[in-house]
Enzyme design. Structure first.
Site, short mmCIF file in Angstrom:
data_model
loop_
_atom_site.label_atom_id
_atom_site.label_comp_id
_atom_site.label_asym_id
_atom_site.label_seq_id
_atom_site.Cartn_x
_atom_site.Cartn_y
_atom_site.Cartn_z
CE LYS A 632 -3.25 -2.43 3.00
NZ LYS A 632 -2.35 -3.60 3.14
CD GLU A 659 -9.77 -4.34 -7.09
OE1 GLU A 659 -10.11 -3.68 -6.07
OE2 GLU A 659 -10.19 -4.10 -8.23
CB ALA A 664 -7.82 -9.77 0.14
CG LEU A 666 -13.60 -8.88 -1.15
CD1 LEU A 666 -14.25 -8.19 0.04
CD2 LEU A 666 -14.57 -9.87 -1.76
N GLY A 718 -3.35 -16.01 12.16
CA GLY A 718 -2.57 -15.36 11.11
C GLY A 718 -3.27 -14.20 10.44
CD GLU A 721 -0.97 -6.21 7.36
OE1 GLU A 721 0.15 -6.31 6.83
OE2 GLU A 721 -2.04 -6.46 6.75
CE LYS A 736 -6.44 -3.26 4.23
NZ LYS A 736 -7.13 -4.43 4.77
#
Length: 894
Positions: A632, A659, A664, A666, A718, A721, A736
């Protein structure tokens, strides 16, 4: 030969004529014969004796082998060869005296190999019970040499001599003991025997002097005799199975073309494809006889049929382009100047100067403004051509009316050839789009008005990549893509695992050949032309079984979660036996992945979280690579880097796929862009963009766990991050949200977002065994959970961006936006309350979705979801480059 000599489909006998060359091998007999004459001219007596004995021994071995059943015939043929060699020795003595290799002697001597081969083959056929007679082409084929057109066949005279030979030999044959058995008993079956075994390559002049047909002479002989004998077909037996769609040494996926037209074959042959020489086809074209190219070593292969194409405008083959070919080692010369515009005779003077210098031109292009003319010639002629043009345009150069002649060296011509191109629009567009997509710089372009050929000049260093790019663009082979991956954590490892599992399927469905050429993390990188082999060996081991030898017997084990892939990748990057490893140097990494001489397209995948790596994205784009990023940092840090990325994407015409940076797998960014591009306006976006926080709050509110217990459970799954505090402090969700705001056209910075952290950063001994590090949050969170429940609500970590006025394309600069990341109480019947566990949730409130928002929602099980999104981005890039979905396989009811 036996099957060809059998009766045809109607049960009738058919005559067969076989044209043979001299014996091949190393060295070839023709080369040995020519060497004899040159050795005699240089008075190299020992060499003459050595090569004469070599020729005789070569034929003795052959005769004793193939004519073992007919010793008397073998002896008579060897006598003929020995007598001919004695005659050659007599000629060589004359050459020694003259001390020069006269052309007529070279022509006479070099043709003996075909005479001997045809005699041996005719005897072999008779030994096998097939009625063949020997025909020396010098007895019937009359030719003459012309400087401008080369060899000219005297058809009427040759046909008369051939017919006379057939009549005489037929009578003699059937009167012989061997030939009598072949007399036809059926009066309706005309006499088509005996078959002819003809010497290739050789002929006679009108004055009776022995000569040859020069280059590809035996193929030319076959075409000539095909026309003289009014054959139904001509078959050229060679060492390839037909005409390839491209040079298989450069394009491994090159295919045998089932059929090509005469004109296509001529174009391909001119541009260097391994096809018969254009002059070979001339007699067959005149007589409209199809030519078949077949492989001596694979007689079962049908080969390639060369035929007369239908008239222009009529339906041809479905595929527009039949093949591609290149001419290397050329130079491009350009003559330009204002003094050329509108002046008649410039082209005449230019090409007249080249003719005077005896320089052949392979390619011509002229600007419609008449300001410049460029042409291509062999590099060996480039300087001579330049000097001859300077001399021809001396006055114009001196007066400044013509600029100096420029020369671009080390170039190649790449040509697309196809009879059906004239009937299909868009072929040129696809051709040059494929070159542009592969970062190939086109220096010059040429296309004839018959539209059978599109030619472009490129640098020789780019020729192979250019050939592969256009070949795959027209569905003639797989599309080659060079892949480089940075980041070998959970996401990067899952990407590699997914690519290895799906590579065969993607190749079959989309025609993609993805070559993983580089993998790097912060410490180590691996570089190789195809790392897939190494990685499949590593990943083909079951976690429960010890590593075995013999990797060719291993089957890739499918991993169901990213942990298995991660452990495999960690072992791969640290195992000394895996090879190809060196300290990470991202400049060297990119150069290696990008500069493959054979792979036209490059995709760099950034699966890291590094800002330093993100800063390289604009440079990668500008240097011709497509970028797929899960990182990102390039889009959610400084506005200057954000603007540099998209500026580089636009100027380089490369794709930047990000994307997975938000949801993820989506399609969040795609959905938002579709909303804006369709004319809708966005009032707000409300979402749960942190799956780790969603899981923590679900466990607390629905399952009664404490904050500490929820953290440990989520960490073990998991979902955090690598640095868990990026999630707990709300920074990951804020990044995000920032990307979405910038997609809306808002010049927002990270500090503009109101962020409420779930917990502040502190030292943690072990996330798997938390003690009292979060005791204060346990108490405060428990209190907030109970308070929310008393109000018929629950807690969710909500990310929200609100635009005033609504954001739409064209008004972004006037939009004021507020963004927040906060722990909120939401009603139990709200969309956010219904989101439980590790689930992404995005609600788009727009003008068109005012009553009920457009919701995109989906779970995140682990990094495999993100990996699938990255592979999806790779497919979108491949489709933009011309990859086509071939569709699913046929379905059959059981």
């Amino acid at each position: 030969i036996k099957p060809i000599c059998s009766k045809d489909a109607n049960g009738k006998h058919q005559r067969v004529a076989v044209v043979v060359s001299a014996m091949g091998g190393k060295p070839k007999v023709t080369d040995l014969l020519l060497d004899l004459v040159h050795a005699a001219a240089a008075d190299r007596v020992d060499e003459i004796e050595l090569k004469t004995n070599s020729i005789l021994e070569k034929h003795k071995i052959c005769v004793s082998d193939v004519l073992a059943k007919s010793p008397s015939v073998a002896e008579s043929i060897l006598c003929i060869i020995e007598k001919d060699l004695k005659d050659i020795r007599d000629l060589l003595r004359a050459v020694q005296l003259m001390k020069m290799a006269h052309e007529q002697i070279l022509e006479l001597v070099s043709g003996y190999g075909e005479v001997w081969s045809a005699n041996i083959m005719a005897a072999l056929m008779r030994q096998e019970g097939l009625p063949f007679i020997f025909l020396n082409a010098r007895d019937v084929l009359l030719v003459s040499e012309h400087e401008s057109i080369g060899t000219k066949v005297h058809w009427e005279e040759s046909e008369a001599k051939l017919n006379q030979f057939i009549a005489d030999s037929q009578s003699q044959f059937f009167n012989s003991e061997f030939g009598a058995q072949f007399l036809p008993t059926d009066p309706n079956d005309p006499i088509h025997l005996p078959h002819l075994m003809i010497t290739g390559y050789i002929a006679t002049t009108l004055t009776g002097i022995a000569t040859t047909l020069k280059r590809d002479g035996s193929d030319f002989s076959a075409s000539i005799f095909g026309k003289l004998l009014k054959a139904n077909a001509i078959t050229i037996w060679t060492d390839v199975s037909g005409v390839y769609s491209a040079d298989p040494r450069r394009v491994p996926d090159a295919q045998i073309i089932p059929e090509v037209s005469y004109t296509e074959a001529i174009e391909l042959a001119y541009f260097g494809a391994k096809v018969i020489h254009p002059k070979t086809m001339s007699p067959a074209i005149d007589a409209k006889i199809p030519i078949f190219i077949r492989n001596t070593f694979e007689p079962e292969h049908e080969g390639t049929r060369i035929y007369l194409a239908p008239p222009k405008g009529q339906q041809g083959r479905e595929r527009a382009v039949c093949g591609f070919t290149t001419v290397d080692d050329i130079s491009l010369l350009n003559l330009e100047g204002t003094g050329m515009i509108g002046v008649p005779g410039i082209a005449h003077r230019l090409f007249g100067a080249l003719k005077t210098a005896n320089i052949s031109v392979m390619f011509i292009a002229q600007a419609s403004s008449e300001h410049s003319i460029c042409f291509a010639t062999k590099s060996s002629n480039a300087l001579k051509a330049r000097d001859s043009i300077r001399e021809a345009f001396f006055y114009e150069l001196k007066q400044g009316m013509v600029s100096d002649i420029s020369v671009i060296e080390r170039c190649s011509i790449i040509a697309a050839v196809g009879e059906s191109m004239s009937n299909m629009p868009g072929v040129s567009g696809l051709f040059f789009t494929a070159l542009g997509g592969a970062s190939i710089n086109v220096l010059s372009i040429s296309q004839g008005c018959d539209e059978r050929n599109i030619s472009a000049v490129v640098y020789s260093a780019d020729a192979t990549r250019a050939l592969r790019a256009v070949h795959s663009a027209f569905w003639l082979s797989s599309m080659d893509i060079s892949i480089g991956l940075i980041g070998t954590g959970r996401v990067g490892s899952a990407v590699i695992q997914t690519l290895l599992e799906q590579c065969d399927i993607l190749n079959k469905r989309f025609g993609l050949n993805m070559q993983i050429r580089g993998i790097a993390n912060s410490r180590t990188m691996m570089l190789s032309d195809d790392l897939a082999v190494t990685m499949k060996d590593q990943l083909s081991q079951s976690p429960e079984s010890p590593r075995s030898t013999g990797s060719n017997k291993l089957k890739l084990v499918r991993r169901n979660n990213s942990y298995a892939a991660l452990s495999d990748m960690q072992a791969l990057m640290t195992d000394p036996a895996s090879g190809y490893k060196e300290p990470t140097d991202l400049n060297k990494f990119f150069e290696f992945v990008k500069t493959s001489s054979t792979t036209p397209h490059t995709i760099i995948i950034d699966a890291s979280t590094s800002y330093d790596v993100a800063e390289l994205h604009p440079s990668w784009l500008l240097h011709g690579a497509h970028v797929v990023t899960a990182n990102k940092r390039a889009l959610s840090n400084s506005l200057s880097l954000y603007n540099m990325v998209y500026s580089a994407m636009r100027s380089s015409n490369r794709m930047y796929m990000s994307e997975v940076t938000i949801g993820a797998s989506l399609p969040i960014r795609t959905t938002l862009n579709d909303i804006l591009c369709s004319g809708d306006a966005v009032h707000s976006i409300v979402g749960i963009m942190s799956v780790s926080s969603g899981m923590v709050l679900t466990d607390m509110c629905d399952h009664g766990l404490s904050f500490t217990q929820s953290l440990m459970k989520t960490y073990k799954q998991g979902l955090f991050e690598d640095d868990a505090f990026l999630d707990l402090e709300g920074l990951e969700a804020a990044h995000k949200l920032l990307i979405l705001a910038r997609e809306l056209g808002v010049a927002m910075r990270i500090e503009d977002i109101d962020v409420e952290p779930l917990a502040s950063r502190r030292p943690i001994a072990s996330w798997h065994d938390l003690k009292d590090e979060f005791a204060a949050e346990d108490a405060s969170m428990r209190e907030r959970v109970l308070l929310a429940a008393s109000r018929n609500c629950t807690l969710r970590y909500v990310q929200r961006i609100t635009c005033n006025p609504a954001a739409e394309l064209g008004n972004q600069r006037s939009v004021a936006a507020k963004a927040s990341v906060r722990l909120e109480e939401v009603p139990l019947d709200s969309h956010q309350a219904l989101v439980k566990g590790a689930v992404y949730h995005f609600a788009f409130h727009t003008e068109r979705y005012a009553q009920n928002p457009l919701i995109v929602q989906g779970p995140l099980s682990d990094a495999a979801n993100t990996a699938s999104g990255i592979v999806g981005d790779i497919l979108r890039i491949a489709r933009s480059l011309g990859a086509k979905d071939k569709g699913p396989e046929a379905l059959y009811h059981p």
